[in-house]
Design an enzyme around this catalytic site. Structure first.
Site, short mmCIF file in Angstrom:
data_model
loop_
_atom_site.label_atom_id
_atom_site.label_comp_id
_atom_site.label_asym_id
_atom_site.label_seq_id
_atom_site.Cartn_x
_atom_site.Cartn_y
_atom_site.Cartn_z
N CYS A 13 2.04 2.06 15.11
CA CYS A 13 2.19 1.66 13.72
C CYS A 13 3.57 2.17 13.31
O CYS A 13 3.90 3.32 13.55
CB CYS A 13 1.09 2.32 12.89
SG CYS A 13 1.37 2.14 11.13
N CYS A 22 -3.26 7.98 9.18
CA CYS A 22 -3.97 7.83 10.45
C CYS A 22 -3.48 8.86 11.47
O CYS A 22 -2.30 8.90 11.80
CB CYS A 22 -3.74 6.42 11.02
SG CYS A 22 -4.38 5.13 9.96
N CYS A 99 0.09 -1.85 5.70
CA CYS A 99 -0.74 -0.80 6.27
C CYS A 99 -1.88 -1.48 6.99
O CYS A 99 -2.63 -2.25 6.39
CB CYS A 99 -1.27 0.12 5.17
SG CYS A 99 -2.58 1.18 5.77
N GLN A 215 -17.84 3.30 -1.06
CA GLN A 215 -17.33 3.47 0.30
C GLN A 215 -16.23 2.45 0.57
O GLN A 215 -16.40 1.27 0.27
CB GLN A 215 -18.47 3.30 1.31
CG GLN A 215 -19.46 4.45 1.33
CD GLN A 215 -18.90 5.70 2.00
OE1 GLN A 215 -17.75 5.75 2.40
NE2 GLN A 215 -19.73 6.71 2.11
N TYR A 244 -26.19 12.75 -5.60
CA TYR A 244 -24.82 12.24 -5.39
C TYR A 244 -24.88 10.73 -5.14
O TYR A 244 -24.39 10.24 -4.14
CB TYR A 244 -24.12 12.95 -4.21
CG TYR A 244 -24.18 14.45 -4.28
CD1 TYR A 244 -23.16 15.17 -4.94
CD2 TYR A 244 -25.24 15.17 -3.72
CE1 TYR A 244 -23.21 16.54 -5.01
CE2 TYR A 244 -25.29 16.54 -3.80
CZ TYR A 244 -24.28 17.23 -4.43
OH TYR A 244 -24.33 18.60 -4.50
N ASP A 313 -25.68 12.89 -0.38
CA ASP A 313 -24.41 12.34 0.13
C ASP A 313 -23.27 12.99 -0.66
O ASP A 313 -22.62 12.35 -1.47
CB ASP A 313 -24.43 10.81 -0.07
CG ASP A 313 -23.22 10.13 0.52
OD1 ASP A 313 -22.38 10.82 1.16
OD2 ASP A 313 -23.08 8.91 0.34
N CYS A 340 -19.47 13.57 4.95
CA CYS A 340 -18.15 13.11 5.39
C CYS A 340 -17.35 14.27 5.96
O CYS A 340 -16.17 14.14 6.22
CB CYS A 340 -17.41 12.42 4.25
SG CYS A 340 -17.35 13.38 2.75
N1 SAH Z 1 -24.05 7.68 -2.10
C1 SAH Z 1 -23.00 7.02 -2.80
C2 SAH Z 1 -21.89 7.95 -3.30
C3 SAH Z 1 -21.48 9.10 -2.41
S1 SAH Z 1 -19.92 9.85 -2.77
C4 SAH Z 1 -22.41 5.89 -1.96
O1 SAH Z 1 -22.53 5.90 -0.75
O2 SAH Z 1 -21.84 4.98 -2.52
C5 SAH Z 1 -20.34 11.31 -3.58
C6 SAH Z 1 -20.65 11.12 -5.04
O3 SAH Z 1 -20.98 12.41 -5.57
C7 SAH Z 1 -19.51 10.60 -5.90
O4 SAH Z 1 -19.98 9.47 -6.61
C8 SAH Z 1 -19.20 11.75 -6.86
O5 SAH Z 1 -18.83 11.32 -8.15
C9 SAH Z 1 -20.52 12.50 -6.90
N2 SAH Z 1 -20.48 13.93 -7.25
C10 SAH Z 1 -19.51 14.83 -6.98
N3 SAH Z 1 -19.85 16.05 -7.41
C11 SAH Z 1 -21.09 15.94 -7.96
C12 SAH Z 1 -22.00 16.88 -8.57
N4 SAH Z 1 -21.69 18.15 -8.69
N5 SAH Z 1 -23.18 16.41 -9.01
C13 SAH Z 1 -23.52 15.09 -8.88
N6 SAH Z 1 -22.70 14.17 -8.31
C14 SAH Z 1 -21.50 14.58 -7.87
#
Ligand code: SAH
Length: 400
Positions: A13, A22, A99, A215, A244, A313, A340
């Site tokens: 790249c 990357c 990109c 995502q 989350y 998540d 992640c």
């Molecule tokens: N499961 C979803 C989002 C996951 S990303 C998907 O796959 O689309 C993580 C998420 O956690 C984000 O939306 C972020 O805003 C939220 N987040 C971050 N800190 C947090 C907290 N303390 N309490 C609740 N949510 C939170």
């Protein structure tokens, strides 16, 4: 370079080394997948103290997979506007034409905005003096269209019509043009005020506000959700909690199979999207709460709400000990942990293990080919109380 690795590829790249996005651009994809699986396995066994066995990594498409682009805008030494990426560990902008991991429409949109800035003499923001107008070009691409958002240090100029014309010519499937005002210095990209200059915010099955998390790799996200759902083992009698939850993606997938699902998320715009997405998809067995995950989990535990399945998540920093405690207090049969960051995941697995939850299955999903990031889904199951007994030993008896 002392010895060339057999895994080295010359699909170089042009910006790979400098942009910091990357890390694996010079490596063949089989080796990248092997390394990612190894990394997840090492983290879980060394930090988490459990051996997950061989970790499968579900491969993705290597190019054009990202559906969100954020290009910082600045001025070159000759005063011309440039857009691209920050170089690794710096705020210096590396101008970028193309990109490879981005959807090509994002690059087309960026080029059109640059043309507009030159044509209409629109200034680029300068972080040092905090002057100049355009700070970021923010693009979201989907199968149904492209949404462009200009982040600026002030309101939209009168010549925004020309911008729309240039964008429509460059990106025929443009569905919306939004102006966002962010006057604050610092690193957060989006400000609080959005003005739709043209179009609708979007026409998706999943409504997304620019501030909501989604995502970036849709195809792989679907596999991630499928994997998480399979591990959750839901049926019509299951009550589930999705901590989350963002815009409710996983919550709504779970709601199709479970009896009732609660979603918790801290960003109010994402919760508004989540309710809207439930409505659009005709799903009524969900409830969303805008709250901190830890506080919500504690409240659920206090009020005696006992979901059989909890999905989490979290962002990279993982779960706080308080969240782990509150989750364990609700005593779900299964916890599905989507992560992640393998290191914080492994740390949390160790904490769960102290509270009677053992990691059973780990699957990695390559959401971000070519970069060093890897997403993991882990199923945690409660040790079956009927198959374990607690024994209290008096030290004097130990001789026996
Ligand atoms: N499961 C979803 C989002 C996951 S990303 C998907 O796959 O689309 C993580 C998420 O956690 C984000 O939306 C972020 O805003 C939220 N987040 C971050 N800190 C947090 C907290 N303390 N309490 C609740 N949510 C939170």
């Amino acid at each position: 370079l002392l010895e060339v690795s057999p895994h080295r590829v010359n699909r170089a790249c042009p910006i790979g080394k400098r942009c910091g996005g990357c890390n694996f651009w010079h490596m063949d994809y089989e080796e990248e997948l092997r390394l990612k699986g190894q990394r997840v396995r090492d983290a879980i066994s060394r930090i988490g103290g459990v051996d997950p066995g061989e970790v499968t990594v579900l491969p993705g498409t290597m190019e054009g997979y990202r559906n969100k682009a954020q290009f910082p805008v600045g001025a070159s030494d000759f005063g011309q506007p440039v857009a691209g990426f920050y170089m690794a560990r710096s705020h210096e902008i590396l101008p970028v034409q193309r990109c490879r991991i981005q959807d090509p429409r994002a690059d087309e949109a960026k080029t059109a905005v640059m043309e507009w800035m030159e044509l209409e003499n629109i200034s680029a923001y300068d972080e040092g003096s905090q002057r100049g107008l355009v700070r970021h070009i923010y693009v979201r691409t989907a199968s149904v269209g492209t949404l462009v958002c200009i982040v600026a240090n002030g309101g939209a100029p009168e010549v925004a019509d020309t911008l729309l014309q240039l964008l429509q010519a460059a990106v025929p499937d443009l569905v919306g043009l939004v102006w966002n005002i962010n006057r604050r210095p610092g690193n957060s990209v989006l400000g609080d005020r959005f003005e739709t200059l043209w179009g609708q915010g979007c026409g998706l099955k999943f409504r997304l506000s620019p501030r909501s998390f989604f995502q970036v790799n849709r195809q792989q996200a679907q596999r991630l959700y499928d994997t998480a759902l399979e591990l959750a083992q839901l049926d019509a009698n299951t009550t589930a909690l999705d901590l989350y939850c963002g815009t409710g993606t996983i919550t709504l997938c779970m709601a199709r199979k479970a009896g009732k699902v609660y979603g918790v998320e801290i960003i109010d715009a994402a919760i508004a999207d989540a309710w809207e997405n439930a409505k659009r998809n005709g799903i009524d067995n969900v409830e969303f709460f805008c709250a901190d995950a830890g506080q919500a989990a504690e409240r659920f535990a206090r009020e005696g709400i006992a979901p059989q399945v909890i999905m989490v998540d979290p962002p990279r920093k993982g779960l706080s000990p308080a969240v782990v405690d509150a989750m364990a207090q609700m005593a779900p049969e299964r916890i599905v942990y989507v992560s992640c960051d393998p290191a914080t995941l492994a740390r949390d697995l160790a904490r769960f293990s102290e509270r009677g939850y053992d990691a059973r299955t780990a699957v990695a999903v390559d959401m971000f080919p070519r970069t060093a990031h890897v997403e993991t889904v882990v199923l945690l199951s409660k040790l079956n109380a009927k198959q374990h007994i607690e024994v209290e030993l008096n030290l004097d008896e130990l001789d026996l």
